[in-house]
Enzyme design. Structure first.
Site, PDB file in Angstrom:
ATOM      1  N   ASP A  19       1.144  -1.637  -0.282  1.00 23.80           N
ATOM      2  CA  ASP A  19      -0.140   0.005  -0.193  1.00 23.80           C
ATOM      3  C   ASP A  19       0.870   0.941   0.594  1.00 23.80           C
ATOM      4  O   ASP A  19       2.177   1.154   1.371  1.00 23.80           O
ATOM      5  CB  ASP A  19      -1.225  -0.123   1.319  1.00 23.80           C
ATOM      6  CG  ASP A  19      -2.038   1.441   1.714  1.00 23.80           C
ATOM      7  OD1 ASP A  19      -2.202   2.291   0.661  1.00 23.80           O
ATOM      8  OD2 ASP A  19      -2.319   1.018   2.326  1.00 23.80           O
ATOM      9  N   ASN A  21      -0.914   4.242   0.138  1.00 16.78           N
ATOM     10  CA  ASN A  21      -0.933   6.058   0.270  1.00 16.78           C
ATOM     11  C   ASN A  21      -1.525   5.623   1.505  1.00 16.78           C
ATOM     12  O   ASN A  21      -2.697   6.760   1.668  1.00 16.78           O
ATOM     13  CB  ASN A  21      -2.178   6.399  -0.850  1.00 16.78           C
ATOM     14  CG  ASN A  21      -3.349   5.218  -1.214  1.00 16.78           C
ATOM     15  OD1 ASN A  21      -3.542   4.721  -1.075  1.00 16.78           O
ATOM     16  ND2 ASN A  21      -4.775   5.340  -1.846  1.00 16.78           N
ATOM     17  N   ASP A  23      -4.241   4.010   2.868  1.00 18.18           N
ATOM     18  CA  ASP A  23      -5.431   3.199   3.201  1.00 18.18           C
ATOM     19  C   ASP A  23      -5.875   2.059   3.330  1.00 18.18           C
ATOM     20  O   ASP A  23      -7.411   1.408   3.926  1.00 18.18           O
ATOM     21  CB  ASP A  23      -6.325   4.060   1.385  1.00 18.18           C
ATOM     22  CG  ASP A  23      -6.092   3.460   0.802  1.00 18.18           C
ATOM     23  OD1 ASP A  23      -5.191   2.135   0.401  1.00 18.18           O
ATOM     24  OD2 ASP A  23      -6.778   2.996  -0.318  1.00 18.18           O
ATOM     25  N   ASP A  27      -2.279  -1.093  -3.881  1.00 19.85           N
ATOM     26  CA  ASP A  27      -2.222  -0.541  -4.971  1.00 19.85           C
ATOM     27  C   ASP A  27      -0.901  -0.367  -6.381  1.00 19.85           C
ATOM     28  O   ASP A  27       0.152  -1.428  -5.876  1.00 19.85           O
ATOM     29  CB  ASP A  27      -2.281   0.949  -5.025  1.00 19.85           C
ATOM     30  CG  ASP A  27      -1.226   1.868  -3.676  1.00 19.85           C
ATOM     31  OD1 ASP A  27      -0.452   1.708  -3.972  1.00 19.85           O
ATOM     32  OD2 ASP A  27      -2.193   2.402  -2.679  1.00 19.85           O
ATOM     33  N   ASP A  96      -4.551 -10.473 -15.696  1.00 21.19           N
ATOM     34  CA  ASP A  96      -5.645 -11.550 -15.700  1.00 21.19           C
ATOM     35  C   ASP A  96      -6.912 -11.226 -16.187  1.00 21.19           C
ATOM     36  O   ASP A  96      -7.238 -10.374 -16.592  1.00 21.19           O
ATOM     37  CB  ASP A  96      -6.063 -11.534 -14.612  1.00 21.19           C
ATOM     38  CG  ASP A  96      -6.121 -13.150 -13.275  1.00 21.19           C
ATOM     39  OD1 ASP A  96      -6.895 -13.700 -13.776  1.00 21.19           O
ATOM     40  OD2 ASP A  96      -5.714 -13.311 -12.648  1.00 21.19           O
ATOM     41  N   ASP A 197      -8.828 -16.222 -16.265  1.00 20.55           N
ATOM     42  CA  ASP A 197      -9.592 -16.964 -15.676  1.00 20.55           C
ATOM     43  C   ASP A 197     -11.034 -17.679 -15.764  1.00 20.55           C
ATOM     44  O   ASP A 197     -11.303 -17.866 -16.596  1.00 20.55           O
ATOM     45  CB  ASP A 197     -10.227 -16.012 -15.009  1.00 20.55           C
ATOM     46  CG  ASP A 197     -10.861 -16.693 -13.132  1.00 20.55           C
ATOM     47  OD1 ASP A 197     -10.357 -16.333 -12.178  1.00 20.55           O
ATOM     48  OD2 ASP A 197     -12.443 -16.154 -12.936  1.00 20.55           O
ATOM     49  N   GLU A 254      -6.133 -21.328 -16.801  1.00 20.14           N
ATOM     50  CA  GLU A 254      -6.964 -21.437 -15.708  1.00 20.14           C
ATOM     51  C   GLU A 254      -7.680 -22.580 -16.092  1.00 20.14           C
ATOM     52  O   GLU A 254      -9.031 -22.300 -16.696  1.00 20.14           O
ATOM     53  CB  GLU A 254      -7.357 -20.709 -14.554  1.00 20.14           C
ATOM     54  CG  GLU A 254      -7.775 -21.243 -13.041  1.00 20.14           C
ATOM     55  CD  GLU A 254      -8.810 -20.454 -12.028  1.00 20.14           C
ATOM     56  OE1 GLU A 254      -8.058 -20.736 -10.730  1.00 20.14           O
ATOM     57  OE2 GLU A 254      -9.363 -19.638 -12.475  1.00 20.14           O
ATOM     58  N   HIS A 327      -3.649 -17.300  -5.236  1.00 15.35           N
ATOM     59  CA  HIS A 327      -4.649 -16.822  -4.775  1.00 15.35           C
ATOM     60  C   HIS A 327      -5.474 -16.973  -3.852  1.00 15.35           C
ATOM     61  O   HIS A 327      -6.739 -16.647  -3.103  1.00 15.35           O
ATOM     62  CB  HIS A 327      -5.050 -15.223  -5.007  1.00 15.35           C
ATOM     63  CG  HIS A 327      -5.690 -15.541  -6.639  1.00 15.35           C
ATOM     64  ND1 HIS A 327      -5.271 -16.423  -7.362  1.00 15.35           N
ATOM     65  CD2 HIS A 327      -7.398 -15.976  -6.513  1.00 15.35           C
ATOM     66  CE1 HIS A 327      -5.911 -16.589  -8.385  1.00 15.35           C
ATOM     67  NE2 HIS A 327      -6.843 -16.546  -7.806  1.00 15.35           N
ATOM     68  N   ASP A 328      -5.890 -18.508  -4.825  1.00 18.37           N
ATOM     69  CA  ASP A 328      -7.141 -19.168  -3.968  1.00 18.37           C
ATOM     70  C   ASP A 328      -6.708 -20.258  -2.840  1.00 18.37           C
ATOM     71  O   ASP A 328      -7.277 -21.332  -2.666  1.00 18.37           O
ATOM     72  CB  ASP A 328      -7.506 -20.019  -5.642  1.00 18.37           C
ATOM     73  CG  ASP A 328      -8.828 -18.914  -6.030  1.00 18.37           C
ATOM     74  OD1 ASP A 328      -9.228 -17.808  -5.566  1.00 18.37           O
ATOM     75  OD2 ASP A 328      -8.810 -18.992  -6.670  1.00 18.37           O
TER      76      ASP A 328
END
Length: 558
Positions: A19, A21, A23, A27, A96, A197, A254, A327-328
């Site tokens: 990150d 910034n 928040d 990003d 992706d 995907d 995928e 990520h899964d």
């Protein structure tokens, strides 16, 4: 020979990477600030999980505008800067591509649901109900029905995932043309490829038959009517002809549920479809009656058989993607290794086993420092829609107890991979100066990039060496794979062969100290140790030795 076979890919899940910034959300500027780190690691390609505009029902895999950057991630100017910085550092960018479904907030769907005679009505899959129920009994991947009723037109739309992810209708040539135009736009911008995907879901059996219902379940399994559907290869060959063939890029699909023979249809070098696919057979090890939520013990021989079937199945035609986590999936050192006393050596062993196989290796962010699963105590700490939906359905339906479900989430839930990267030992692991969108794994003070970079014996430098070896030894990329010690439940050993050279890869997947004995028939005149995760004495034999817990060695034989 091809550059994408010789490359190593690094997956970035932008929300959890860095990150810039404050928040609490990773990003694009954060990624750009870490390009030097990735260059030091030695990777060739970044795979960016979705960065497009999205309501974030499924963390960006529900796209509302394919040609705009998600507000939380920055602007198109930020993306252009990232692309330029990556290219200046010799790193390619793979995007992706999520085109089985869009967000229900995409302008296409807003038009599609507005009336039955709208020009984009047929860009999605609409059906009337049947006997007062959904058009079919199919169960969605995120639980519940795959059909959602829309009062405006009195019909149901199909969503194989969340109800906020309506499936696109690939039968419609106008839709396909719009998707190809969008892909061309990104490629002309300078990106270097696509990870697609659930791409083998885009062709459905348009008769929409009922799925088989397993006893005790409300909905049926319709996967055989949308996985590897009747027109899938026609669609991908059209995509290749219209878009992919015009660029020198990397493409990976995928493809849940594919077999090696089916994968050859997607990736064979005369098929004109994709470079490679992601398969999930090894990720399903231990799945029980409720899939990954009823995790069972697994045997090393099962893992060896699965990986060997894919290695041999695609060795003459097609190409493998090599991965332990993404990520899964849960963190590999927690899933297949030992994330406690032997975290470092078992992470190195797993990396060795994977990177010496034939195929293109993928590293998931944090894997290179040995990040582990997280065991949040409360369900409120989890963010993943799949996890939350599964908990509600399986616990409220009394199919699993709360305790069983929480253990399953700790073992196999997707948020294990989505906790922020540990950059250092400061507050929030140096990921953000704000409040992170999902909590940081509490072990960040021990497991972080800063410590890894300072420690020459770290997992990071081990990955760096594996990547370097791949560039120095053609046999690692192109050599033929052969399994040895097939029935051993502790040692995974195999050879790679190219011309007169051989590699011998020996990996102990256990806490024990089994004895390795080189099988007869493997001939050589000289040997050289290429890499190991324990110190090996120069004159120590490799033909007959007692292995240490989670030990790995790779020898080059001539």
């Amino acid at each position: 020979m091809a550059w994408w076979k010789e490359s190593v890919v690094y997956q970035i899940y932008p929300r959890s990477f860095k990150d810039s910034n404050g928040d609490g959300i990773g990003d694009l500027k954060g990624i750009t600030s870490k390009i030097e780190y990735l260059r030091k690691l030695g990777i060739d390609v970044i795979w960016l999980s979705p960065i497009y505009k999205s309501p974030n029902d499924d963390n960006g895999y529900d796209i509302s505008d394919y040609q705009t950057i998600m507000d939380e991630f920055g602007t198109m100017k930020d993306f252009d800067e990232l692309l330029e910085t990556a290219h200046q550092n010799g790193i390619k960018i793979m995007m992706d591509l999520v085109v089985n479904h869009s967000s229900d907030e995409h302008s296409w769907f807003v038009e599609s649901k507005s009336s039955k005679d709208n020009i984009k009505r047929d860009w999605y899959i609409w059906k009337p109900g049947k006997n007062g129920n959904e058009p079919t009994n199919w169960e969605a991947s995120f639980k519940g029905s795959t059909w959602e009723y829309d009062e405006t037109t009195g019909e149901y739309y199909l969503h194989l995932f969340s109800k906020k992810q309506p499936d696109l209708n690939w039968e419609n040539p106008s839709l396909r043309r719009e998707i190809y135009n969008m892909m061309t736009w990104w490629l002309d911008k300078g990106i270097d490829g696509f990870r697609m995907d659930v791409i083998n879901f885009i062709s459905k059996d348009t008769r929409y038959p009922e799925g088989e219902i397993i006893e005790g379940k409300k909905y049926g399994n319709g996967s055989k009517y949308y996985m590897n559907g009747p027109r899938i290869h026609e669609f991908l060959q059209e995509m290749n002809k219209e878009v992919l063939s015009k660029y020198d890029i990397i493409t990976v699909g995928e493809t849940p549920g594919v077999t090696p023979d089916e994968a050859k249809l997607y990736t064979g070098h005369n098929r004109n479809e994709l470079n490679m696919v992601f398969q999930f057979e090894h990720m399903g090890l231990g799945d029980g009656s409720e899939g990954k939520w009823s995790n069972q013990p697994w045997k090393l021989s099962d893992l060896k058989q699965t990986l060997t079937r894919w290695q041999k199945g695609l060795e003459d035609d097609g190409w493998n993607s090599l991965y332990w986590n993404n990520h899964d999936q849960p963190r590999v050192v927690s899933r297949f290794g030992n994330d406690q006393e032997y975290r470092v050596v078992s992470a190195k062993m797993l990396a060795t086993c994977l990177h010496m196989l034939q195929g293109t290796p993928y590293i998931y962010q944090g894997e290179e420092i040995g990040m582990t699963n997280v065991s949040f105590e409360s369900l409120d700490q989890y963010k993943d829609i799949e996890t939350l939906n599964a908990y509600n359905e399986l616990v409220s339906g009394h199919r699993l107890s709360k305790e069983e479900m929480m253990k399953a989430i700790h073992d196999r839930g997707r948020d294990n991979a989505r906790t922020p990267i540990h950059w250092d030992g400061t507050s929030n692991a140096g990921f953000t100066t704000g409040t992170p969108w999902i909590e940081v794994n509490p072990n960040y003070k021990e497991v972080n990039v800063e410590r890894s970079i300072k420690d020459k014996g770290s997992i990071f430098y081990f990955y760096q060496k594996l990547i370097r070896l791949r560039k120095e030894h053609e046999i690692i990329v192109y050599g033929r794979y052969d399994l040895i010690l097939e029935n051993d439940e502790q040692i995974y050993a195999y050879t790679r062969s190219l011309n007169e050279e051989k590699l011998l890869v020996i990996c102990n997947f256990s806490l024990e100290s089994p004895k390795f004995t080189l099988p007869e028939g493997i001939e050589y005149t000289s040997s050289k140790l290429l890499i190991s995760n324990y110190e090996v004495i120069d004159d120590e034999t490799f033909t007959d030795f007692v292995m240490k817990p989670y030990e790995a060695r790779v020898y080059k034989l001539i």
